[in-house]
Scaffold this active site. Structure first.
Site, PDB file in Angstrom:
ATOM      1  N   HIS A 169       4.832  -0.664   3.087  1.00 39.70           N
ATOM      2  CA  HIS A 169       4.598  -1.825   2.222  1.00 39.70           C
ATOM      3  C   HIS A 169       4.051  -1.437   0.853  1.00 39.70           C
ATOM      4  O   HIS A 169       4.033  -2.262  -0.063  1.00 39.70           O
ATOM      5  CB  HIS A 169       3.667  -2.835   2.913  1.00 39.70           C
ATOM      6  CG  HIS A 169       2.227  -2.475   2.893  1.00 39.70           C
ATOM      7  ND1 HIS A 169       1.582  -1.863   3.949  1.00 39.70           N
ATOM      8  CD2 HIS A 169       1.278  -2.651   1.943  1.00 39.70           C
ATOM      9  CE1 HIS A 169       0.312  -1.684   3.650  1.00 39.70           C
ATOM     10  NE2 HIS A 169       0.097  -2.159   2.434  1.00 39.70           N
TER      11      HIS A 169
ATOM     12  N   ASP B  17       5.712  -0.411   9.665  1.00 40.32           N
ATOM     13  CA  ASP B  17       5.117  -0.176   8.344  1.00 40.32           C
ATOM     14  C   ASP B  17       4.737   1.295   8.196  1.00 40.32           C
ATOM     15  O   ASP B  17       3.571   1.672   8.293  1.00 40.32           O
ATOM     16  CB  ASP B  17       3.893  -1.079   8.159  1.00 40.32           C
ATOM     17  CG  ASP B  17       3.341  -1.024   6.744  1.00 40.32           C
ATOM     18  OD1 ASP B  17       4.064  -0.570   5.836  1.00 40.32           O
ATOM     19  OD2 ASP B  17       2.174  -1.436   6.556  1.00 40.32           O
TER      20      ASP B  17
ATOM     21  N   SER C 128      -4.549   0.959   1.991  1.00 43.23           N
ATOM     22  CA  SER C 128      -3.248   0.963   2.665  1.00 43.23           C
ATOM     23  C   SER C 128      -2.589   2.334   2.583  1.00 43.23           C
ATOM     24  O   SER C 128      -2.623   2.997   1.542  1.00 43.23           O
ATOM     25  CB  SER C 128      -2.319  -0.069   2.030  1.00 43.23           C
ATOM     26  OG  SER C 128      -2.754  -1.381   2.314  1.00 43.23           O
TER      27      SER C 128
END
Length: 346
Positions: free
Chosen positions: A85, A134, A234
């Site tokens: 992502h 992901d 992330s």
């Protein structure tokens, strides 16, 4: 025999089984940080330089301050594991750079290496709405050199019992405040925090994430909240110490969460173990004719013969604090000496 046992333990520590490392002879070791001190990620503390030598900062000039966009983990000298992502816009990949070996992103020392991204491989079934699959791989424009501040992460194969690992940590340069609306300050210095792996069924229960999690997810944090990964973390690592030796496994990639540090909303991670074969397949397929074959970098639970990887640099940048070849030579010498002594007594 009492003398041989410690040597065998040192040899084992220089090459863990159950996973793969990407050259530099070893993975999962922290030469600078043998003793982990006090445990910003949300609720964490600043990490000492070299505490997590495989973590990287993925930076883009469109982002304010240091340009930090996402984290990642170095798994071979030329490949970084991150979250899909982070790379939803193709121009983000083209404009981004990868900073390896850093601690304070405002002060990059001589130990830091910076690379461009040659290519990004996002999982073919990644869905940015459900956050399924992901995971992404980044190929750097050229290999990095292992040092005390740059090491490789160990990716576990399916034989490792990740659920039994109890000493786990997260790290990153993401936002440090608990988020209800807008995020607060982004970290300039790498932050770290200890977390617990939580039962996935519990995290997926009605009062927690209510069934939206997938079998390839890991859930980590605290039921009461307070310590968590946040925006900007992330792609970074969820790491657990091996249950029998002082090295770490990269068990998860930071994926998402509802808020930061909220009760019953712990961080959600992509299980690296679940995607072990996918990682191998992608890197094998992308191998260059002049590069080592990917099998050179593999180490699985059936590995019995000691490290065969050759350090990419001379001994000054040898990634193992106990050089494996020297230990093997010393071990063999001691063994021959003992056999000679036993033979003379007979």
């Amino acid at each position: 025999m009492a003398l041989l046992l410690p040597l065998a333990v040192l040899l084992a520590a220089c090459r863990p089984g159950h996973g793969f490392s990407g050259g530099c002879d070893t993975c999962g070791l922290r030469p600078v940080a043998y003793h982990y001190g006090g445990m910003r990620v949300v609720g964490g503390t600043e990490a000492l330089h070299g505490s997590w030598p495989w973590i990287v900062s993925i930076q883009n000039p469109r982002f304010a301050g240091t340009g930090h966009m996402c984290g990642g983990s170095l798994i071979t000298p030329q490949w970084v594991l991150s979250a899909a992502h982070c790379f939803g816009r193709p121009n983000y990949i083209l404009q981004s750079r990868v900073v390896i070996g850093a601690n304070d992103l405002t002060q990059l020392g001589q130990e830091v290496e910076v690379r461009s991204i040659r290519r990004a491989i996002l999982h073919e079934y990644f869905n940015n709405k459900t956050m399924i699959n992901d995971i992404a791989l980044l190929e750097l424009d050229r290999p990095v050199h292992c040092s005390y501040y740059i090491q490789l992460a160990c990716v576990p194969d399916p034989s490792l019992r990740v659920s039994e690992l109890t000493d786990c940590y997260v790290s990153g340069w993401g936002h440090m405040g608990m988020r209800s609306a807008a995020p607060t300050q982004t970290a300039e210095v790498l932050q770290e925090a200890k977390v617990h792996l939580l039962d996935l069924n519990l995290c997926n229960s009605s009062h927690w994430y209510d069934g939206v999690l997938h079998s390839h997810n890991l859930c980590a944090g605290y039921p009461q909240g307070g310590i968590d990964t946040c925006q900007g973390d992330s792609g970074g690592p969820l790491m657990c110490r091996d249950s029998s030796a002082d090295y770490f496994w990269l068990v998860g990639v930071t994926s998402w969460g509802r808020g930061c540090g909220r009760a019953f909303r712990p961080g959600i991670y992509t299980s690296t173990q679940h995607f072990y074969n996918w990682i191998l397949l992608q890197v094998r397929a992308a191998a260059h004719p002049t590069s080592r074959t990917w099998s050179h970098y593999m180490s699985t639970s059936s590995y019995h013969h000691g490290p065969n990887a050759v350090p990419t640099q001379p001994s000054v940048s040898d990634s193992c604090p106990f050089p494996a070849q020297k230990l093997r030579e010393f071990f063999t010498g001691v063994q021959n000496l003992l056999q000679s002594l036993w033979g003379s007594k007979a």
